[in-house]
Structures are given as C-alpha cells and as structure tokens.
Scaffold this motif. Sequence first.
Motif, short mmCIF file in Angstrom:
data_model
loop_
_atom_site.label_atom_id
_atom_site.label_comp_id
_atom_site.label_asym_id
_atom_site.label_seq_id
_atom_site.Cartn_x
_atom_site.Cartn_y
_atom_site.Cartn_z
N SER A 165 0.83 -1.20 0.00
CA SER A 165 0.00 0.00 0.00
C SER A 165 0.87 1.25 0.00
O SER A 165 0.58 2.23 -0.70
N LEU A 166 1.94 1.22 0.78
CA LEU A 166 2.85 2.36 0.83
C LEU A 166 3.57 2.54 -0.51
O LEU A 166 3.75 3.67 -0.98
N VAL A 167 3.96 1.43 -1.12
CA VAL A 167 4.63 1.50 -2.43
C VAL A 167 3.69 2.07 -3.49
O VAL A 167 4.06 2.94 -4.28
N GLU A 168 2.46 1.57 -3.52
CA GLU A 168 1.49 2.08 -4.48
C GLU A 168 1.22 3.56 -4.25
O GLU A 168 1.06 4.33 -5.20
N ARG A 182 3.82 9.06 3.20
CA ARG A 182 5.22 8.70 3.00
C ARG A 182 5.76 7.91 4.18
O ARG A 182 6.94 7.58 4.22
N ARG A 183 4.91 7.63 5.12
CA ARG A 183 5.26 6.84 6.30
C ARG A 183 4.19 5.76 6.49
O ARG A 183 3.06 5.92 6.05
N PRO A 184 4.53 4.65 7.17
CA PRO A 184 3.50 3.64 7.47
C PRO A 184 2.46 4.19 8.44
O PRO A 184 2.57 5.33 8.92
N ARG A 205 -8.41 -0.38 6.83
CA ARG A 205 -7.56 -0.06 5.68
C ARG A 205 -6.85 -1.30 5.14
O ARG A 205 -6.51 -1.34 3.96
N THR A 206 -6.61 -2.29 5.97
CA THR A 206 -6.00 -3.52 5.48
C THR A 206 -6.92 -4.18 4.46
O THR A 206 -6.47 -4.65 3.40
N TRP A 207 -8.21 -4.21 4.76
CA TRP A 207 -9.17 -4.83 3.85
C TRP A 207 -9.48 -3.92 2.66
O TRP A 207 -9.69 -4.41 1.53
N ALA A 208 -9.52 -2.62 2.90
CA ALA A 208 -9.75 -1.69 1.79
C ALA A 208 -8.59 -1.75 0.79
O ALA A 208 -8.80 -1.65 -0.42
N THR A 209 -7.38 -1.93 1.31
CA THR A 209 -6.23 -2.03 0.43
C THR A 209 -6.30 -3.27 -0.44
O THR A 209 -6.01 -3.24 -1.64
N GLN A 210 -6.72 -4.40 0.15
CA GLN A 210 -6.86 -5.63 -0.63
C GLN A 210 -7.94 -5.48 -1.69
O GLN A 210 -7.78 -5.95 -2.83
N LEU A 211 -9.03 -4.81 -1.36
CA LEU A 211 -10.08 -4.55 -2.35
C LEU A 211 -9.54 -3.66 -3.47
O LEU A 211 -9.82 -3.90 -4.65
N LEU A 301 -6.63 3.93 0.43
CA LEU A 301 -5.34 3.57 1.00
C LEU A 301 -4.91 4.42 2.18
O LEU A 301 -3.98 4.04 2.89
N VAL A 302 -5.55 5.57 2.38
CA VAL A 302 -5.11 6.48 3.43
C VAL A 302 -6.02 6.36 4.63
O VAL A 302 -7.26 6.41 4.50
N LYS A 303 -5.44 6.24 5.80
CA LYS A 303 -6.22 6.12 7.03
C LYS A 303 -6.75 7.49 7.43
O LYS A 303 -6.00 8.45 7.54
N THR A 304 -8.06 7.57 7.61
CA THR A 304 -8.68 8.83 8.00
C THR A 304 -9.35 8.75 9.36
O THR A 304 -9.87 9.73 9.86
N ALA A 305 -9.37 7.57 9.95
CA ALA A 305 -10.03 7.42 11.25
C ALA A 305 -9.23 8.13 12.34
O ALA A 305 -8.05 8.40 12.19
#
Length: 308
Positions: A165-168, A182-184, A205-211, A301-305
């Motif tokens: 996700s960070l690479v993408e 630019r950071r985990p 976000r782990t599941w959203a990234t896989q989707l 891919l970006v965490k907003t919570a």
Amino acid sequence: MNAFNSSTAGLPSTIPEYLEHLRRSLAGADPALVQDALYDAEEYLRSELAENPGKSEADVIVAVASSYGAPDEVADIYRDTEVKVQTALRPPAPPPRKSLLGQFFGVIAEPRTYGALFYMLLSLATGIFYFTWVVTGISLSAGLGVLIIGIPFVILYFGSVKMLSLVEGRIVETMLGERMPRRPLYGTRGQPLLERIKDLFIDPRTWATQLYFLMMLPLGILYFVVTVAGLTVSLSMIAAPIALLLGFGSHLYVDDIMVFGAAEPWLWPLTIVGGVLLLFATMHLVRLFGQMHGLLAKHMLVKTAQYN
C-alpha cells in the motif's frame, strides 16, 4: 525538526495523548500529511523514551518539548513544511488559457498529463501483480491458517499488504500528483505484539487495500486498453497519409477494410486533422483517468479514522 521553545504547561502526559492532541491540531489537513506527522512524532517520542528508561512518558514529553515541540507547534511546522515542499515539487503551472481551443490543446503542455499517461500504461502490469498477490495470499492464508505453521505466513501476508500500500501510494503521488502517505500507519509500536497483530487484521484499511488491489486488475486493463487504442488509432491516422504521400503503400486499411488510398488525396488532410483531435482527446481522457484514480487511491489507501 527545528528547535522550538514552548511552555510545559498543558502538555500531554502520555504519548497517546500527545498524538491525539497532534491529530486534533492537524484537523482539516490532508489525511496523508496527518498520517506522516503522527508516525514521525510517535517514532521520535518512543525513541526518546527508549533512550531514557528511568523517565516516565510525561517526563520525556516535557524534556523534548523544547526540541521537538508541543503538539500545536508541531502541527504548524508540518503545515508550513508541506506548503513549501508541495510548492517546490509542483511542476510549473502552464499559462492560463481562456479559449476553448487553448484549453483543449494545452493539455499537452501539462506535466501531469504525461505522469498520468505513464501510470495508465504501467497499471496493467501493477494490476496483474497486485491481483495475483492478493488472490494467492488470501487462498494460501485460508488454507494454511488452520495450521499452527500457517499462522506466521498469514501475518506476513497481511503485513506485506500494508507495505505494498505504501509502495502504491508513492507511485500514485509521483505520477498522478495526489498527496499520499510517505510513512507507514502510526499507533502500533507502543502496543504489545499480540495487540499489533490484532490491529493488523481488524484495521479497515487492510481490507480496503486488498479490495483496491483486486480492483486494479480490471482498472488496469481498462486504462491500458483505452490509452493504447487511443494513441495507436490517432497516431496511425496522422502517419498514414504521410506514408501514402511518401510512397509507402497505396491504400489505408482499418480491420481489413480499405478506407482510402493514393487516389483520394483530398481525404488526407481530414484524416490528419481527425488524428490530431483524437490524440488530444485521448490525452484529456488519460488526464481525467489519472485524477479520478488518484482520488480513489486516496480514499482507499489512506487512514482517516481518529487515533485511538
């Protein structure tokens, strides 16, 4: 980070409170910037805490307040730095064009157009890779997860999803111009190992990234086909009359159907003009695809919570 003098009064007493205060101070900022700021702050505070085992979190926060800054000061620093960095990295803006013709043909002068073009062409390869990675990872995780020896594999797979996700995100920011982290993700290093593993699985976000990775295959095919077809047809329309004029062949065929030949030179200018218009229309479509995909990547891919 530059040194800033601040009063210790009202400082948070724990690292989670400091990060929560910093998050609130960055309210309204780009979610990717917030994620980077929280990660940097937690990394710095926890490294200071590790270097001073005899001090409490409150003592460490007070000690570093003059060097790192209070949450409000850190938020202001990141906002100011972000403006400077984005100004420095942003490609020169093309001169404003008021006419419709200027706006239509001006797309070729925008650097982001070419970034989007390269992303559209690359998306087929990345889409295949991401799709294969997720399908293989989920399949093996489901098969091995019931075994004790398979648990480490499942954990490694979900961890790899976050790294990809960070690479993408870096690819999206570089080519499409959408600000990405630019950071985990932040907020896990101070937790026990089991809690960190648990958060890895329950983080939306782990599941959203896989989707997102699964969606990249059909999207990559769409982007690649539309881009290649548009460029191929338009450039062929431009080059074919020139080739006929130079004596290379005698007819223009499209899908084995003869369109025109050397005996119809009056069609040549119309074909060239049509090819030029199609080429610029393709570039506009590519630019639009790039903008829409940047927003999609930002959303998934970006965490907003809020920080917990």
